[in-house]
Design a protein around this motif. Structure first.
Motif, PDB file in Angstrom:
ATOM      1  N   LEU A 121       0.866  -1.175   0.000  1.00  0.00           N
ATOM      2  CA  LEU A 121       0.000   0.000   0.000  1.00  0.00           C
ATOM      3  C   LEU A 121       0.905   1.228   0.000  1.00  0.00           C
ATOM      4  N   SER A 122       0.999   1.884  -1.137  1.00  0.00           N
ATOM      5  CA  SER A 122       1.954   2.981  -1.294  1.00  0.00           C
ATOM      6  C   SER A 122       1.524   4.264  -0.595  1.00  0.00           C
ATOM      7  N   ASP A 123       0.201   4.440  -0.399  1.00  0.00           N
ATOM      8  CA  ASP A 123      -0.288   5.684   0.201  1.00  0.00           C
ATOM      9  C   ASP A 123      -1.721   5.494   0.687  1.00  0.00           C
ATOM     10  N   ALA A 124      -2.336   6.584   1.147  1.00  0.00           N
ATOM     11  CA  ALA A 124      -3.707   6.528   1.672  1.00  0.00           C
ATOM     12  C   ALA A 124      -4.698   6.094   0.598  1.00  0.00           C
ATOM     13  N   ASN A 125      -4.471   6.474  -0.657  1.00  0.00           N
ATOM     14  CA  ASN A 125      -5.368   6.063  -1.740  1.00  0.00           C
ATOM     15  C   ASN A 125      -5.328   4.553  -1.954  1.00  0.00           C
ATOM     16  N   ALA A 126      -4.155   3.955  -1.837  1.00  0.00           N
ATOM     17  CA  ALA A 126      -4.039   2.506  -1.979  1.00  0.00           C
ATOM     18  C   ALA A 126      -4.742   1.794  -0.823  1.00  0.00           C
ATOM     19  N   THR A 127      -4.654   2.371   0.367  1.00  0.00           N
ATOM     20  CA  THR A 127      -5.342   1.802   1.525  1.00  0.00           C
ATOM     21  C   THR A 127      -6.856   1.893   1.329  1.00  0.00           C
ATOM     22  N   ALA A 128      -7.338   3.035   0.845  1.00  0.00           N
ATOM     23  CA  ALA A 128      -8.765   3.211   0.580  1.00  0.00           C
ATOM     24  C   ALA A 128      -9.245   2.226  -0.492  1.00  0.00           C
ATOM     25  N   ALA A 129      -8.422   1.995  -1.501  1.00  0.00           N
ATOM     26  CA  ALA A 129      -8.785   1.049  -2.567  1.00  0.00           C
ATOM     27  C   ALA A 129      -8.899  -0.374  -2.012  1.00  0.00           C
ATOM     28  N   LEU A 130      -7.982  -0.751  -1.121  1.00  0.00           N
ATOM     29  CA  LEU A 130      -8.077  -2.075  -0.507  1.00  0.00           C
ATOM     30  C   LEU A 130      -9.338  -2.164   0.347  1.00  0.00           C
ATOM     31  N   GLY A 131      -9.632  -1.122   1.114  1.00  0.00           N
ATOM     32  CA  GLY A 131     -10.862  -1.101   1.906  1.00  0.00           C
ATOM     33  C   GLY A 131     -12.082  -1.286   1.023  1.00  0.00           C
ATOM     34  N   ALA A 132     -12.095  -0.625  -0.133  1.00  0.00           N
ATOM     35  CA  ALA A 132     -13.223  -0.744  -1.065  1.00  0.00           C
ATOM     36  C   ALA A 132     -13.337  -2.157  -1.620  1.00  0.00           C
ATOM     37  N   ARG A 133     -12.207  -2.769  -1.971  1.00  0.00           N
ATOM     38  CA  ARG A 133     -12.234  -4.155  -2.481  1.00  0.00           C
ATOM     39  C   ARG A 133     -12.747  -5.116  -1.420  1.00  0.00           C
ATOM     40  N   LEU A 134     -12.310  -4.930  -0.186  1.00  0.00           N
ATOM     41  CA  LEU A 134     -12.794  -5.781   0.902  1.00  0.00           C
ATOM     42  C   LEU A 134     -14.297  -5.578   1.114  1.00  0.00           C
ATOM     43  N   ALA A 135     -14.752  -4.327   1.044  1.00  0.00           N
ATOM     44  CA  ALA A 135     -16.171  -4.025   1.245  1.00  0.00           C
ATOM     45  C   ALA A 135     -17.035  -4.640   0.141  1.00  0.00           C
ATOM     46  N   GLN A 136     -16.565  -4.607  -1.094  1.00  0.00           N
ATOM     47  CA  GLN A 136     -17.337  -5.159  -2.216  1.00  0.00           C
ATOM     48  C   GLN A 136     -17.611  -6.643  -2.042  1.00  0.00           C
ATOM     49  N   ARG A 137     -16.707  -7.347  -1.393  1.00  0.00           N
ATOM     50  CA  ARG A 137     -16.813  -8.803  -1.250  1.00  0.00           C
ATOM     51  C   ARG A 137     -17.134  -9.234   0.180  1.00  0.00           C
ATOM     52  N   LEU A 138     -17.572  -8.297   1.011  1.00  0.00           N
ATOM     53  CA  LEU A 138     -17.819  -8.603   2.421  1.00  0.00           C
ATOM     54  C   LEU A 138     -18.798  -9.764   2.566  1.00  0.00           C
ATOM     55  N   PRO A 139     -18.423 -10.795   3.313  1.00  0.00           N
ATOM     56  CA  PRO A 139     -19.339 -11.913   3.567  1.00  0.00           C
ATOM     57  C   PRO A 139     -20.510 -11.472   4.448  1.00  0.00           C
ATOM     58  N   ALA A 140     -21.483 -12.347   4.610  1.00  0.00           N
ATOM     59  CA  ALA A 140     -22.656 -12.050   5.443  1.00  0.00           C
ATOM     60  C   ALA A 140     -22.249 -11.712   6.877  1.00  0.00           C
ATOM     61  N   HIS A 141     -21.245 -12.411   7.386  1.00  0.00           N
ATOM     62  CA  HIS A 141     -20.685 -12.161   8.721  1.00  0.00           C
ATOM     63  C   HIS A 141     -19.194 -12.416   8.636  1.00  0.00           C
ATOM     64  N   ALA A 142     -18.388 -11.526   9.213  1.00  0.00           N
ATOM     65  CA  ALA A 142     -16.938 -11.700   9.151  1.00  0.00           C
ATOM     66  C   ALA A 142     -16.275 -11.123  10.393  1.00  0.00           C
TER      67      ALA A 142
END
Length: 151
Positions: free
Chosen positions: A6-27
């Motif tokens: 993660l090179s910067d805050a934008n890369a961290t935000a992008a990872l957060g978005a990818r995780l959110a898109q695939r969030l399981p029913a409970h995690a």
């Protein structure tokens, strides 16, 4: 295991978005790393990507912050650095029934009092960015991480 730089805050935000898109029913997610490694930053990015608005506070002093999710359910962000014993968790009012997402910083301090983990995220400072390792710890976690690689 997946290793990401993660090179910067934008890369961290992008990872957060990818995780959110695939969030399981409970995690249940454990966030590991030294002070300043970016645990709260990644948690905040994930919560934002899930649609949480308003202030997203670090639970450093409150120990736990509750966030209603627009799609239903609740997210908890816990920082257990200040607890001395896992028995103290019962005083935090954690009702697992409505919780869709657990984000737990310093999970080793709550060992034995937390639900089984699905994904371990390890963060460490590296050069000008962060090294992030996603390590599934359950079948739910494995499917979640595998889904990150597919559109």
């Amino acid at each position: 295991m997946q290793d990401i730089f993660l090179s910067d805050a934008n890369a961290t935000a992008a990872l957060g978005a990818r995780l959110a898109q695939r969030l399981p029913a409970h995690a249940v997610v454990e966030l590991h790393g030294d002070l300043g490694a970016g645990k709260s930053t990644l948690a905040r990015a994930l919560l934002r990507a899930l649609g949480v608005t308003g202030t997203i506070r670090s639970p450093t002093y409150t120990l736990v912050e509750h966030y209603p999710l627009p799609a239903g359910g609740m997210a908890l962000h816990l920082d257990l650095y200040r607890i001395a014993d896992p028995g103290e968790l019962e005083f935090l009012g954690l009702d697992a029934g409505e919780i869709r997402l657990w984000l737990i910083e310093w999970p080793e301090r709550g060992q034995g009092g937390l639900p089984p983990v699905d994904l371990k995220i390890e963060l460490e400072v590296e050069a000008v960015g962060r090294r992030c390792r996603l390590q599934p710890a359950s079948a739910v976690g494995e499917a979640w991480v595998a889904g990150l690689n597919h559109p």
